[in-house]
Design a protein around this motif. Structure first.
Motif: not given
Length: 185
Positions: A10, A13-18, A171-172
């Motif tokens: 999880n 996902r957040s890291y890649y989106f950020t 990736s996210s």
């Protein structure tokens, strides 16, 4: 390949989106502020510093800096790059582009390694592996461009940031799809 939804997947996902969001905002600022030398200088220094900070935070969430040597090295490389950009800014835009090219090569190879290492646990890392490889190739292109006749500008770095944003976003999304599939199997 084992793909599972855990607090760390999880997180990814957040890291890649950020990371994608930051790059998109950086690109917009670079395009809008391209004619303003102080703003350009700020953006050119902030980009590798953001990468260093993002790697520190991600490594800490995923076992710490000691457990993530490629990210630890990436923190050092990105921090040194920011300092090198400060020095290169007083020299020429050719020097700045060469510094970014060297950084793209080193950080790309380190990202590739991190992606390979994470693949075994989280899956869906092929995008980050591809991104790391492309980053290294883009770095070579930037270095060759730094020897060109036309003076480079921040706009020469925008495609590099754009591909980074694309790969982080992909990736996210890929991790979201993988978690959805697993939950609905």
């Amino acid at each position: 390949m084992q793909t599972h939804s855990s607090p760390q997947s999880n997180w990814l996902r957040s890291y890649y989106f950020t990371r994608a969001t930051f790059s998109i905002v950086w690109i917009a600022a670079a395009i809008l502020l391209a004619g303003q030398p102080r703003a350009v200088a700020f953006l050119l220094v902030v980009y590798p510093l953001w990468d260093a900070l993002a790697n520190v935070i991600d490594a800490r969430v995923n076992g710490g800096l000691q457990a993530n040597p490629s990210q630890t090295l990436n923190v050092v490389v990105s921090t040194v790059t920011a300092l090198a950009v400060v020095i290169a800014l007083s020299n020429s835009t050719y020097a700045v582009l060469a510094v970014f090219g060297a950084w793209a090569i080193l950080s790309g190879l380190l990202q590739l390694y991190t992606g390979v290492r994470r693949w075994r646990v989280y899956g869906a890392q092929w995008v980050m592996i591809l991104s790391g490889a492309q980053s290294a190739l883009a770095g070579g292109f930037m270095i060759s461009r730094s020897f060109g006749a036309d003076a480079p500008t921040i706009i020469d770095i925008v495609p590099y940031a754009g591909f980074g944003a694309f790969y982080f976003l992909l990736s996210s999304i890929w991790l979201v799809v993988a978690a959805y599939r697993k939950a609905h199997v």
